[in-house]
Design an enzyme around this catalytic site. Structure first.
Site, mmCIF file in Angstrom:
data_model
loop_
_atom_site.group_PDB
_atom_site.id
_atom_site.type_symbol
_atom_site.label_atom_id
_atom_site.label_comp_id
_atom_site.label_asym_id
_atom_site.label_seq_id
_atom_site.Cartn_x
_atom_site.Cartn_y
_atom_site.Cartn_z
ATOM 1 N N LYS A 186 41.584 21.742 -60.100
ATOM 2 C CA LYS A 186 41.418 21.464 -58.668
ATOM 3 C C LYS A 186 42.341 20.305 -58.260
ATOM 4 O O LYS A 186 43.034 20.372 -57.252
ATOM 5 C CB LYS A 186 39.949 21.113 -58.362
ATOM 6 C CG LYS A 186 39.034 22.342 -58.355
ATOM 7 C CD LYS A 186 37.553 22.005 -58.317
ATOM 8 C CE LYS A 186 36.710 23.282 -58.475
ATOM 9 N NZ LYS A 186 35.263 23.033 -58.536
ATOM 10 N N GLN A 229 31.048 18.310 -58.989
ATOM 11 C CA GLN A 229 31.075 19.466 -59.895
ATOM 12 C C GLN A 229 29.701 19.717 -60.503
ATOM 13 O O GLN A 229 29.053 18.791 -61.005
ATOM 14 C CB GLN A 229 32.133 19.245 -60.987
ATOM 15 C CG GLN A 229 32.372 20.444 -61.895
ATOM 16 C CD GLN A 229 33.026 21.641 -61.197
ATOM 17 O OE1 GLN A 229 33.673 21.511 -60.165
ATOM 18 N NE2 GLN A 229 32.829 22.821 -61.745
ATOM 19 N N ASP A 233 32.461 22.159 -50.401
ATOM 20 C CA ASP A 233 31.850 23.224 -51.212
ATOM 21 C C ASP A 233 30.916 24.097 -50.366
ATOM 22 O O ASP A 233 30.538 25.196 -50.787
ATOM 23 C CB ASP A 233 31.013 22.605 -52.346
ATOM 24 C CG ASP A 233 31.709 22.684 -53.696
ATOM 25 O OD1 ASP A 233 32.529 23.594 -53.891
ATOM 26 O OD2 ASP A 233 31.415 21.837 -54.554
#
Ligand code: GUN
Length: 293
Positions: free
Chosen positions: A52, A96, A119
């Protein structure tokens, strides 16, 4: 059979974003800035977060990696979240998952500023998604929608069967496919570990989206001719012949199922690369929202 090439499509999307970033720079504006928070040293999570951050650099975003020890307390992590929420230089960030067991994942996700929640996991954004309002769409489902759209896969009036009800993939996917519009307008069945006789559903599916994490689970005798198959599985399977010691394996028995499919995603090179591209797209959106555009 046509391959839904996520690797190529993700590159196309990243190029499109890079052009927009250059235009922002040329106009003297601020480039998007994404931060990724990782807690602990899980191998797969480190790999995802690493790519990422690398992708950000590739397309001209600013990026920050926040690496925290496995032993961090919930209170300390919440303090870090508050700091990221208040950092005016930051447009969006992700935490994460999974988090260590001693940390309440929901508590952390609830603490993220919805405007920085690229997200799309915060209840505000998840609710907006369900209500068909503009918002951040979780990256993996968003990537699948882009693949369906860019390959002109017909979804209206089709029977879509989703396997797996995770908050990250299965549940949002079931909502997105039933929303009005294209892709969407599908009749959706959401199946999961308590579903009896799953093959009765999959055999009648026009589109199957598997997010199960069981290698080679979906076999050819479980699908009908002409099916569209989206494989979200990415399990590391031990393989001594591979230099890494493992191979990434999907939920679908690709060799056999692909013979009956009209469209199918490979693993690797299907949904995986799309997830990162869509996270970048959400970060660009966060920057534009902040800039009032
Ligand atoms: N873990 C697995 N997939 C994801 C994702 O899309 N976002 C975050 N934050 N964690 C994940």
């Amino acid at each position: 059979m046509q391959l839904l090439d996520g690797k190529k499509t993700a590159e196309d999307i990243k190029n499109e974003i890079a052009i927009e970033v250059q235009a922002i720079k040329d106009a003297g504006g601020k480039v998007p800035h994404l931060a990724a928070v990782i807690v602990g040293t899980d191998g797969a999570s480190l790999t995802y977060v690493g790519s990422k951050v690398r992708s950000c650099q590739q397309i001209g975003f600013d990026s920050t990696l926040v690496s925290l020890p496995e032993t961090i307390t919930e209170v300390e992590l919440l303090a870090k979240i508050k700091e990221l929420n208040e950092d005016d230089n930051l447009d969006g960030y992700i935490v994460q998952l999974p988090l260590p067991k001693h940390i309440d994942e929901q508590k952390i996700l609830m603490a993220i500023d919805p405007d920085k929640d690229v997200d799309g996991f915060h209840p505000t954004n998840f609710g907006k998604m369900a209500l068909e309002m503009d918002t951040f769409i979780p990256a993996t489902p968003f990537g699948i929608m882009q693949l369906l759209e860019r390959y002109n896969v017909e979804t209206a009036g089709k029977h879509t069967v989703v396997i797996g009800r995770s908050h990250i993939v299965g549940r949002p996917m079931s909502i997105l496919m039933s929303r009005k519009g294209n892709p969407g307008d599908s009749t959706v069945t959401l199946t999961h570990s308590r579903t009896k006789n799953i093959e009765e559903y999959t055999k009648n599916a026009d589109i199957i989206i598997t997010a199960l994490g069981v290698p080679n689970y979906l076999k050819a005798d479980m699908v009908k001719d002409g099916v569209v198959v989206i494989d979200v599985g990415i399990t590391r399977v031990d393989d001594a012949t591979n230099p890494k010691g493992y191979v990434i394996t999907g939920d679908v028995d690709f060799a056999e199922v692909s013979k009956k499919s009209s469209f199918i995603t490979p693993v690797p090179g299907g949904v995986g690369p799309m997830t990162i591209a869509m996270l970048l797209k959400n970060t660009l959106l966060a920057r534009k929202m902040k800039a009032g555009k």
